[in-house]
Each structure stands twice: as C-alpha cells, then as structure tokens.
Design an enzyme around this catalytic site. Structure first.
Site, PDB file in Angstrom:
ATOM      1  N   HIS A  48      -4.763   4.606   2.381  1.00  0.00           N
ATOM      2  CA  HIS A  48      -4.342   3.715   3.657  1.00  0.00           C
ATOM      3  C   HIS A  48      -3.120   3.115   3.341  1.00  0.00           C
ATOM      4  O   HIS A  48      -3.255   1.924   2.785  1.00  0.00           O
ATOM      5  CB  HIS A  48      -5.318   2.593   3.811  1.00  0.00           C
ATOM      6  CG  HIS A  48      -5.522   1.921   5.209  1.00  0.00           C
ATOM      7  ND1 HIS A  48      -6.699   1.530   5.968  1.00  0.00           N
ATOM      8  CD2 HIS A  48      -4.387   1.506   5.879  1.00  0.00           C
ATOM      9  CE1 HIS A  48      -5.931   0.788   7.118  1.00  0.00           C
ATOM     10  NE2 HIS A  48      -4.792   0.907   6.898  1.00  0.00           N
ATOM     11  N   GLN A 126      -3.004  -4.625  15.400  1.00  0.00           N
ATOM     12  CA  GLN A 126      -2.860  -3.435  16.080  1.00  0.00           C
ATOM     13  C   GLN A 126      -2.315  -3.884  17.593  1.00  0.00           C
ATOM     14  O   GLN A 126      -2.853  -4.682  18.182  1.00  0.00           O
ATOM     15  CB  GLN A 126      -4.213  -2.646  16.160  1.00  0.00           C
ATOM     16  CG  GLN A 126      -4.788  -2.092  14.948  1.00  0.00           C
ATOM     17  CD  GLN A 126      -4.222  -0.813  14.305  1.00  0.00           C
ATOM     18  OE1 GLN A 126      -3.558   0.044  15.163  1.00  0.00           O
ATOM     19  NE2 GLN A 126      -3.954  -0.685  13.283  1.00  0.00           N
ATOM     20  N   HIS A 201     -10.728  -0.805   5.794  1.00  0.00           N
ATOM     21  CA  HIS A 201     -10.785  -2.216   5.035  1.00  0.00           C
ATOM     22  C   HIS A 201     -11.921  -3.233   5.320  1.00  0.00           C
ATOM     23  O   HIS A 201     -11.818  -4.071   6.093  1.00  0.00           O
ATOM     24  CB  HIS A 201      -9.442  -2.758   5.344  1.00  0.00           C
ATOM     25  CG  HIS A 201      -8.667  -2.869   6.689  1.00  0.00           C
ATOM     26  ND1 HIS A 201      -9.727  -3.088   7.955  1.00  0.00           N
ATOM     27  CD2 HIS A 201      -7.679  -2.343   7.179  1.00  0.00           C
ATOM     28  CE1 HIS A 201      -8.752  -2.971   9.041  1.00  0.00           C
ATOM     29  NE2 HIS A 201      -7.665  -2.659   8.813  1.00  0.00           N
ATOM     30  N   ASP A 232      -5.564  -7.859  -2.723  1.00  0.00           N
ATOM     31  CA  ASP A 232      -4.381  -8.580  -2.819  1.00  0.00           C
ATOM     32  C   ASP A 232      -4.614 -10.010  -2.818  1.00  0.00           C
ATOM     33  O   ASP A 232      -3.629 -11.024  -3.032  1.00  0.00           O
ATOM     34  CB  ASP A 232      -3.440  -8.232  -1.557  1.00  0.00           C
ATOM     35  CG  ASP A 232      -4.211  -8.664  -0.333  1.00  0.00           C
ATOM     36  OD1 ASP A 232      -5.133  -9.099  -0.235  1.00  0.00           O
ATOM     37  OD2 ASP A 232      -3.355  -8.490   0.691  1.00  0.00           O
ATOM     38  N   ASP A 258      -3.089  -0.880   2.151  1.00  0.00           N
ATOM     39  CA  ASP A 258      -2.785  -1.159   3.459  1.00  0.00           C
ATOM     40  C   ASP A 258      -1.256  -1.686   3.840  1.00  0.00           C
ATOM     41  O   ASP A 258      -0.935  -2.656   4.511  1.00  0.00           O
ATOM     42  CB  ASP A 258      -3.765  -2.394   4.133  1.00  0.00           C
ATOM     43  CG  ASP A 258      -3.757  -2.451   5.560  1.00  0.00           C
ATOM     44  OD1 ASP A 258      -3.067  -1.443   6.354  1.00  0.00           O
ATOM     45  OD2 ASP A 258      -4.224  -3.516   6.076  1.00  0.00           O
ATOM     46  N   ALA A 293      -0.996  -8.797   9.107  1.00  0.00           N
ATOM     47  CA  ALA A 293      -0.525  -7.531   9.688  1.00  0.00           C
ATOM     48  C   ALA A 293      -0.004  -6.802   8.299  1.00  0.00           C
ATOM     49  O   ALA A 293       0.834  -6.531   7.829  1.00  0.00           O
ATOM     50  CB  ALA A 293       0.885  -7.694  10.527  1.00  0.00           C
ATOM     51  N   GLY A 294      -1.139  -6.012   8.018  1.00  0.00           N
ATOM     52  CA  GLY A 294      -1.157  -5.115   6.771  1.00  0.00           C
ATOM     53  C   GLY A 294      -0.705  -5.805   5.557  1.00  0.00           C
ATOM     54  O   GLY A 294      -1.036  -7.309   5.404  1.00  0.00           O
TER      55      GLY A 294
END
Length: 363
Positions: A48, A126, A201, A232, A258, A293-294
């Site tokens: 991902h 998204q 995720h 992270d 991600d 966002a990611g």
C-alpha cells in the site's frame, strides 16, 4: 559468488553468519559467530503506497511511477504495489493500462485500487466526489485491461453490491480488502465470508470499536484476514501497533507505508486525488477538514518503529516482507533462505539503512 555478513534475520531466528549469493539468488546461509553488528533482513514488500520522493502513482503517469518506485527501492522496498485513490473510472482504466508494462518489467508487482467503492462516512482523505457503489462491469474491465496487473482492491462491505464485488475479485484472483468502512461487526464478517482477505490500514478509516457494536476493527481482528498497519507513530500509537500485531501474529500482520508523494520531501503543500494536502513535521493532512492524508513513511523506518514498539525483529521482518509476499503469491522472495531471490536490506545495529540489494544487485 558474493558474500554478505551480519546478523541474518530468517523467519524463525537471527543467525550470525554469511549470506552467499549466486546469480541473483541466495545460495547458502553460513553460520559464523565472528561477524559484526550489521542486521540483514529480506527486501521489503509494500502492499500500500501512493508515491514518494516527489512522485505519485495516483495520476497514472509512467514517469512518476518509475520515480516513486526508485525512491522506495532506495529505502529497501524491493517489491511494491502502486496504490491509487478514488478516481473517475477513466483514470482507473488509463492507469491500469499505463502500469501494466511496469508490472511486466518488474518495476511494480501490481496495482492496488483504494476506492472508489468506499464509505462516504469514513472516506478520510479519499475524494468524496469520486465515491460510488461497486460496479461489477468496471471491475471486470479493469481486470481485463490489467492482464494480471490488478492485484488488490479496497471495498467497504456495507455498500450495495459490495459482497458481490468482493466475490468477483476473489474469483478473479484479486485480493479483496476491507477498508474506509462504517460496517457493523456482522457486515464485516459477511465481507470476509464473501472472500475478503486483507484489512486496509486497520483502525484508520474505520468506525471505532464500541463494546455494544464492535464494528469493523474487532470484526477484522477476529477473522482470518491479513491486517495492514501503518507504523509511523501518527496513524497508530505504538501501543496499539504492538497490540494489533500481537493479537493477529506475524503471519497476519502486515507493515505498510501508505506513503504519498511528499515522502522524503520538504514540508509544504501537495495534492492527493484532486485535494490539497499540507505536510508539516512529517504529518500529511487535508488542507480542508484536516483528515490525515496518507503518510510520509518508508518501510525501513516502519520496521524500526515496529521494533521500538515491542515487536521482535524476526516478527517485524515477517510483517514487512514474508507475509505480504505470501499474500501476493510471490514464493520466490520475502525471506532469507537458500534458493530465494537475493532481495535484502542491510541495517546497522540501530536498524538504520546502510544498503539495499535487489536480485543480488546493490542499489
């Protein structure tokens, strides 16, 4: 014959010794207690990833895909899926056609569509303008265009037609993942029964657990699916990462990045799926609304963070390499063992990256 020495992390143990490489393959593991402190792990497999190094997969650009793959290869990811975000079908088609040759060349292991068949309630970063209920004809066309390149698709199982879409993906050999979902516990298990084998995720983009309605998180943890985890320290507290990894074990837990194009780049303003993203101190958030966002994570850092959270080094290596390789059906990689492809990452004793080899060639 090439020889790499250090503490070799195999699926079951850490073996001090030498890796003998021959013709891009691992020829032998030779134990030797006199080697130094370097740590050798298998090349990472990222299921991902949306981009990195200033390059994105989300637009379908071949040049950008090369750049993103090269960036993450430099951080130890020797196998990866190119993840797109919710998009118009025309972009999904063109990206599939554009990336198919990169899969044939081995630059990518395939394409992952994270959307557009996702919950508007749990869409996160998204783009809501592109969300819609599953369309079987679209799925079939993408699979046909990809000729094996489409490897995974994330679906919210509570949407109308979602269970049929999951079964369709399963029947065509595509990994069906559950994510960005407001499903109940029972709806989640229905998605698994229909053929879903991955949780996108875990925790993020999902209805939170509640003791009277466990929702998708507990539904997925209590099933047989592989659970993606973003290590992270932002998406998941280290304690939650350790809890989830310990709950499902290394054969179901999967480390992912991600990552978006801002990974490895300065703080500033970026774009994801037609929406503006602001990156500050490693954290990427939508400029409007503030949703995460990611990430700006790389797989070498993910492994180091997982170990710092309490995951054993052998389990972290399985989560970053062995388990995702198995999910993709790539029996020639994902572990350090004789006969497998010589994809490996050499880390120092602090688990910081020193160098990478892919098929026996130093990057």
């Amino acid at each position: 014959m090439t020889r790499i020495s250090g503490r070799i992390v195999t699926p079951g143990a850490v073996v001090p010794g030498h890796l003998d490489l021959d013709g891009g393959r691992i020829a032998a593991i030779v134990p030797d207690d006199t080697v130094g402190d370097d740590v050798i792990v298998p090349g990472f497999v990222d299921l991902h990833c949306h981009g990195g190094g200033g390059h994105t997969f989300t637009t379908g650009s071949v040049a950008a895909a090369h750049g993103a793959a090269a960036f993450h290869l430099g951080h130890g990811t020797t196998t990866m899926l190119a993840s797109l975000v919710s998009s118009p079908f025309e972009l999904m088609r063109s990206a599939t056609a554009s990336f198919r040759p990169l899969v044939d060349e081995g630059v990518l292991a395939g394409v992952h569509f994270e959307g557009p068949y996702l919950s508007a309630v749990r869409c996160g970063a998204q783009n809501p303008a592109y969300l819609r209920d599953p369309v079987p004809a679209e799925i079939v066309e993408l699979i046909k265009i990809g000729e094996g390149a489409v490897r995974m698709m994330t679906v919210a199982p509570e949407l109308p037609g979602a269970l049929e879409a999951i079964a369709l993906l399963r029947d065509h050999g595509v990994l069906a993942a559950i994510g960005h979902t407001d499903a109940t516990y029972d709806q989640t298990h229905a998605g698994v029964a229909a053929g879903a084998t991955v949780a996108t995720h875990l925790f993020n983009g999902m209805r939170p657990p509640h003791h009277r309605e466990p929702g998708p998180v507990v539904g997925l943890l209590s099933s047989s699916v592989a659970c993606e985890l973003i290590a992270d320290g932002i998406h998941l507290h280290p304690g939650m990462l350790a809890f989830a990894a310990g709950s499902v074990g290394p054969d179901r837990a999967v480390l992912i990045t991600d990552a978006m194009d801002a990974t490895g780049m300065p703080d500033g303003r970026y774009e994801l799926g037609g929406q503006e993203v602001v990156v500050a101190d490693r954290v990427a958030r939508l400029a409007e609304g503030g949703s995460i966002a990611g990430s700006t994570l790389t797989m070498d850092v993910a492994v180091r963070n997982a170990v710092a959270a309490g995951v054993s080094l052998t389990d972290a290596a399985r989560m970053a390499s062995t388990t995702p390789a198995r999910l993709l059906g790539l029996a020639d990689r994902g572990a350090l063992a004789p006969g497998l492809r010589a994809d490996l990452v050499v880390l120092d004793d602090g688990l910081r990256l020193k160098h990478v080899m892919r098929a026996g060639e130093r990057i």
